[in-house]
Scaffold this motif. Structure first.
Motif, PDB file in Angstrom:
ATOM      1  N   GLY A 124      -4.755  -1.809 -75.078  1.00  0.00           N
ATOM      2  CA  GLY A 124      -5.618  -2.982 -75.087  1.00  0.00           C
ATOM      3  C   GLY A 124      -6.783  -2.978 -74.131  1.00  0.00           C
ATOM      4  N   ILE A 125      -6.729  -2.156 -73.071  1.00  0.00           N
ATOM      5  CA  ILE A 125      -7.768  -2.264 -72.049  1.00  0.00           C
ATOM      6  C   ILE A 125      -9.128  -1.816 -72.583  1.00  0.00           C
ATOM      7  CG2 ILE A 125      -7.302   0.007 -71.039  1.00  0.00           C
ATOM      8  CD1 ILE A 125      -8.391  -3.261 -69.233  1.00  0.00           C
ATOM      9  N   GLY A 126      -9.165  -0.785 -73.415  1.00  0.00           N
ATOM     10  CA  GLY A 126     -10.441  -0.338 -73.979  1.00  0.00           C
ATOM     11  C   GLY A 126     -11.125  -1.419 -74.800  1.00  0.00           C
ATOM     12  N   PRO A 127     -10.433  -1.983 -75.807  1.00  0.00           N
ATOM     13  CA  PRO A 127     -11.035  -3.076 -76.579  1.00  0.00           C
ATOM     14  C   PRO A 127     -11.393  -4.293 -75.724  1.00  0.00           C
ATOM     15  CG  PRO A 127      -9.170  -2.156 -77.760  1.00  0.00           C
ATOM     16  CD  PRO A 127      -9.174  -1.530 -76.406  1.00  0.00           C
ATOM     17  N   ALA A 128     -10.575  -4.596 -74.706  1.00  0.00           N
ATOM     18  CA  ALA A 128     -10.851  -5.748 -73.843  1.00  0.00           C
ATOM     19  C   ALA A 128     -12.136  -5.546 -73.064  1.00  0.00           C
ATOM     20  CB  ALA A 128      -9.681  -5.985 -72.885  1.00  0.00           C
ATOM     21  N   VAL A 129     -12.330  -4.340 -72.521  1.00  0.00           N
ATOM     22  CA  VAL A 129     -13.558  -4.049 -71.779  1.00  0.00           C
ATOM     23  C   VAL A 129     -14.758  -4.056 -72.717  1.00  0.00           C
ATOM     24  CG1 VAL A 129     -14.792  -2.303 -70.430  1.00  0.00           C
ATOM     25  CG2 VAL A 129     -12.369  -2.739 -69.981  1.00  0.00           C
ATOM     26  N   GLU A 130     -14.611  -3.454 -73.897  1.00  0.00           N
ATOM     27  CA  GLU A 130     -15.703  -3.393 -74.859  1.00  0.00           C
ATOM     28  C   GLU A 130     -16.135  -4.799 -75.288  1.00  0.00           C
ATOM     29  OE1 GLU A 130     -16.756  -1.296 -79.177  1.00  0.00           O
ATOM     30  OE2 GLU A 130     -14.797  -0.998 -78.243  1.00  0.00           O
ATOM     31  N   ALA A 131     -15.171  -5.658 -75.584  1.00  0.00           N
ATOM     32  CA  ALA A 131     -15.489  -7.027 -75.981  1.00  0.00           C
ATOM     33  C   ALA A 131     -16.167  -7.780 -74.841  1.00  0.00           C
ATOM     34  CB  ALA A 131     -14.213  -7.754 -76.415  1.00  0.00           C
ATOM     35  N   SER A 132     -15.719  -7.527 -73.613  1.00  0.00           N
ATOM     36  CA  SER A 132     -16.309  -8.203 -72.455  1.00  0.00           C
ATOM     37  C   SER A 132     -17.747  -7.752 -72.233  1.00  0.00           C
ATOM     38  CB  SER A 132     -15.460  -7.921 -71.210  1.00  0.00           C
ATOM     39  OG  SER A 132     -14.158  -8.456 -71.365  1.00  0.00           O
ATOM     40  N   PHE A 133     -18.016  -6.456 -72.393  1.00  0.00           N
ATOM     41  CA  PHE A 133     -19.391  -5.969 -72.272  1.00  0.00           C
ATOM     42  C   PHE A 133     -20.283  -6.622 -73.325  1.00  0.00           C
ATOM     43  CE2 PHE A 133     -18.135  -2.045 -69.811  1.00  0.00           C
ATOM     44  CZ  PHE A 133     -18.978  -2.305 -68.735  1.00  0.00           C
ATOM     45  N   TYR A 134     -19.755  -6.796 -74.516  1.00  0.00           N
ATOM     46  CA  TYR A 134     -20.522  -7.440 -75.593  1.00  0.00           C
ATOM     47  C   TYR A 134     -20.896  -8.868 -75.193  1.00  0.00           C
ATOM     48  CZ  TYR A 134     -21.555  -9.673 -80.051  1.00  0.00           C
ATOM     49  OH  TYR A 134     -22.141 -10.397 -81.050  1.00  0.00           O
ATOM     50  N   LEU A 135     -19.924  -9.600 -74.649  1.00  0.00           N
ATOM     51  CA  LEU A 135     -20.192 -10.973 -74.232  1.00  0.00           C
ATOM     52  C   LEU A 135     -21.211 -11.021 -73.104  1.00  0.00           C
ATOM     53  CD1 LEU A 135     -16.569 -12.452 -74.260  1.00  0.00           C
ATOM     54  CD2 LEU A 135     -18.419 -12.952 -75.881  1.00  0.00           C
ATOM     55  N   ILE A 136     -21.083 -10.077 -72.156  1.00  0.00           N
ATOM     56  CA  ILE A 136     -22.005 -10.052 -71.020  1.00  0.00           C
ATOM     57  C   ILE A 136     -23.426  -9.751 -71.485  1.00  0.00           C
ATOM     58  CG2 ILE A 136     -22.638  -8.753 -68.941  1.00  0.00           C
ATOM     59  CD1 ILE A 136     -19.609  -8.532 -68.393  1.00  0.00           C
ATOM     60  N   LEU A 163     -12.291  -8.282 -68.730  1.00  0.00           N
ATOM     61  CA  LEU A 163     -13.459  -9.067 -68.350  1.00  0.00           C
ATOM     62  C   LEU A 163     -13.887  -8.743 -66.923  1.00  0.00           C
ATOM     63  CD1 LEU A 163     -15.544 -11.258 -68.889  1.00  0.00           C
ATOM     64  CD2 LEU A 163     -13.812 -12.977 -68.247  1.00  0.00           C
ATOM     65  N   GLY A 164     -12.909  -8.658 -66.022  1.00  0.00           N
ATOM     66  CA  GLY A 164     -13.220  -8.326 -64.635  1.00  0.00           C
ATOM     67  C   GLY A 164     -13.865  -6.956 -64.508  1.00  0.00           C
ATOM     68  N   THR A 165     -13.366  -5.991 -65.272  1.00  0.00           N
ATOM     69  CA  THR A 165     -13.933  -4.639 -65.253  1.00  0.00           C
ATOM     70  C   THR A 165     -15.389  -4.652 -65.691  1.00  0.00           C
ATOM     71  OG1 THR A 165     -11.772  -3.659 -65.738  1.00  0.00           O
ATOM     72  CG2 THR A 165     -13.709  -2.299 -66.175  1.00  0.00           C
ATOM     73  N   ALA A 166     -15.662  -5.319 -66.803  1.00  0.00           N
ATOM     74  CA  ALA A 166     -17.034  -5.373 -67.315  1.00  0.00           C
ATOM     75  C   ALA A 166     -17.967  -6.062 -66.320  1.00  0.00           C
ATOM     76  CB  ALA A 166     -17.054  -6.100 -68.652  1.00  0.00           C
ATOM     77  N   LEU A 167     -17.479  -7.109 -65.661  1.00  0.00           N
ATOM     78  CA  LEU A 167     -18.309  -7.840 -64.705  1.00  0.00           C
ATOM     79  C   LEU A 167     -18.644  -6.994 -63.489  1.00  0.00           C
ATOM     80  CD1 LEU A 167     -16.906 -11.484 -64.677  1.00  0.00           C
ATOM     81  CD2 LEU A 167     -19.216 -10.763 -65.303  1.00  0.00           C
ATOM     82  N   MET A 223     -24.222  -9.041 -56.319  1.00  0.00           N
ATOM     83  CA  MET A 223     -23.042  -9.008 -55.456  1.00  0.00           C
ATOM     84  C   MET A 223     -22.036 -10.081 -55.868  1.00  0.00           C
ATOM     85  SD  MET A 223     -22.982  -6.657 -53.055  1.00  0.00           S
ATOM     86  CE  MET A 223     -22.072  -7.340 -51.686  1.00  0.00           C
ATOM     87  N   ILE A 224     -22.547 -11.274 -56.177  1.00  0.00           N
ATOM     88  CA  ILE A 224     -21.665 -12.366 -56.598  1.00  0.00           C
ATOM     89  C   ILE A 224     -20.944 -11.995 -57.888  1.00  0.00           C
ATOM     90  CG2 ILE A 224     -21.612 -14.740 -57.455  1.00  0.00           C
ATOM     91  CD1 ILE A 224     -23.915 -15.345 -55.489  1.00  0.00           C
ATOM     92  N   VAL A 225     -21.672 -11.358 -58.821  1.00  0.00           N
ATOM     93  CA  VAL A 225     -21.069 -10.944 -60.088  1.00  0.00           C
ATOM     94  C   VAL A 225     -19.986  -9.898 -59.836  1.00  0.00           C
ATOM     95  CG1 VAL A 225     -21.496  -9.783 -62.284  1.00  0.00           C
ATOM     96  CG2 VAL A 225     -23.090 -11.518 -61.472  1.00  0.00           C
ATOM     97  N   VAL A 226     -20.279  -8.918 -58.971  1.00  0.00           N
ATOM     98  CA  VAL A 226     -19.286  -7.875 -58.647  1.00  0.00           C
ATOM     99  C   VAL A 226     -18.024  -8.495 -58.057  1.00  0.00           C
ATOM    100  CG1 VAL A 226     -18.780  -5.934 -57.116  1.00  0.00           C
ATOM    101  CG2 VAL A 226     -20.929  -5.988 -58.356  1.00  0.00           C
ATOM    102  N   ILE A 227     -18.195  -9.367 -57.069  1.00  0.00           N
ATOM    103  CA  ILE A 227     -17.039  -9.974 -56.405  1.00  0.00           C
ATOM    104  C   ILE A 227     -16.255 -10.851 -57.374  1.00  0.00           C
ATOM    105  CG2 ILE A 227     -16.335 -11.588 -54.590  1.00  0.00           C
ATOM    106  CD1 ILE A 227     -18.732 -10.499 -52.936  1.00  0.00           C
ATOM    107  N   SER A 228     -16.961 -11.576 -58.234  1.00  0.00           N
ATOM    108  CA  SER A 228     -16.286 -12.395 -59.252  1.00  0.00           C
ATOM    109  C   SER A 228     -15.475 -11.506 -60.189  1.00  0.00           C
ATOM    110  CB  SER A 228     -17.308 -13.199 -60.049  1.00  0.00           C
ATOM    111  OG  SER A 228     -18.028 -14.073 -59.219  1.00  0.00           O
ATOM    112  N   GLY A 229     -16.067 -10.381 -60.585  1.00  0.00           N
ATOM    113  CA  GLY A 229     -15.356  -9.443 -61.450  1.00  0.00           C
ATOM    114  C   GLY A 229     -14.109  -8.877 -60.788  1.00  0.00           C
ATOM    115  N   LEU A 230     -14.220  -8.556 -59.508  1.00  0.00           N
ATOM    116  CA  LEU A 230     -13.064  -8.015 -58.793  1.00  0.00           C
ATOM    117  C   LEU A 230     -11.960  -9.064 -58.650  1.00  0.00           C
ATOM    118  CD1 LEU A 230     -14.939  -5.956 -56.039  1.00  0.00           C
ATOM    119  CD2 LEU A 230     -13.818  -5.094 -58.107  1.00  0.00           C
ATOM    120  N   PHE A 231     -12.362 -10.327 -58.466  1.00  0.00           N
ATOM    121  CA  PHE A 231     -11.350 -11.386 -58.401  1.00  0.00           C
ATOM    122  C   PHE A 231     -10.627 -11.523 -59.737  1.00  0.00           C
ATOM    123  CE2 PHE A 231      -9.935 -15.746 -59.034  1.00  0.00           C
ATOM    124  CZ  PHE A 231      -9.093 -15.906 -57.926  1.00  0.00           C
TER     125      PHE A 231
END
Length: 213
Positions: free
Chosen positions: A192-204, A130-134, A18-26
């Motif tokens: 840019g949103i596709g690559p940004a989400v993909e890179a964020s998933f990789y980091l996560i 990053l927020g989307t991936a989180l 839940m904390i991760v979801v809320i952080s991602g939404l912020f």
């Protein structure tokens, strides 16, 4: 069907999710405000939200909430049932957007050079990614717009990319007609949103051994 018990909701792992979801939404909301402050164009849905806010008493953020609520209602009609993450997405992104704007956490940059505005917009897209991936990673439910998109694809049997494009072009045109800001930032988001989400998933994924998601 597997049912979550009340013990699941009280568990430590669920609280972390839940904390991760809320952080991602912020972070998602923070990214929206960055693109909004850049003044060079919003993503299609936010063009629509901004257009609505110009013709109703709704703020930019509450327009986001209202549209999300309508989409959840439409999704229920199509037998798509929201998860906890879906409801949080609908309620919190718009609330966080209004809070960030009200507190002036990201101030209007004023008459700064276009290149700096461009950098602010690119940063906003990266933060949205990053927020989307989180908020997706804990698997507590897709956002209202994503859930509707998937259901429409199932009904029409059209490729999901085409369904998404059709939806986003529709809301972009409606938002533009209502006075929403369309510009190079809108194009940057699309590219840019596709690559940004993909890179964020990789980091996560690289951090998942330290998190219980």
């Amino acid at each position: 069907m597997y049912q979550l018990s009340w013990k699941t909701y009280l568990s430590w792992s669920y609280l972390v999710r839940m904390i991760v979801v809320i952080s991602g939404l912020f972070l998602y909301a923070l990214g929206i405000v960055l693109t909004y402050r850049s003044g060079i164009g919003l993503d299609p849905w936010d063009v629509f939200h901004q257009g609505i806010s110009k013709h109703t008493p709704l703020t930019f953020g509450t327009a986001n909430i209202a549209v999300g609520a309508i989409l959840i209602g439409l999704s229920l009609f199509l037998k798509v049932y929201p998860g906890v993450g879906t409801l949080l997405n609908m309620l919190l992104i718009g609330s966080f957007v209004d809070l960030i704007i009200r507190l002036n956490l990201i101030s209007d940059p004023g008459n700064i050079p276009f290149l700096l505005r461009l950098l602010i917009d690119v940063l906003g897209v990266a933060v949205i990614g990053l927020g989307t991936a989180l908020y997706i990673s804990p698997r507590l439910g897709a956002g209202p717009r994503d859930g509707l998109m998937v259901r429409l694809q199932e009904i029409t049997k059209i490729r999901v990319s085409l369904v998404r494009a059709a939806i986003e072009i529709t809301v972009l045109v409606l938002g533009y007609l209502l006075g929403g800001t369309v510009g190079i930032g809108t194009l940057l988001f699309a590219l840019g949103i596709g690559p940004a989400v993909e890179a964020s998933f990789y980091l996560i994924k690289r951090l998942q051994k330290y998190l219980r998601l």
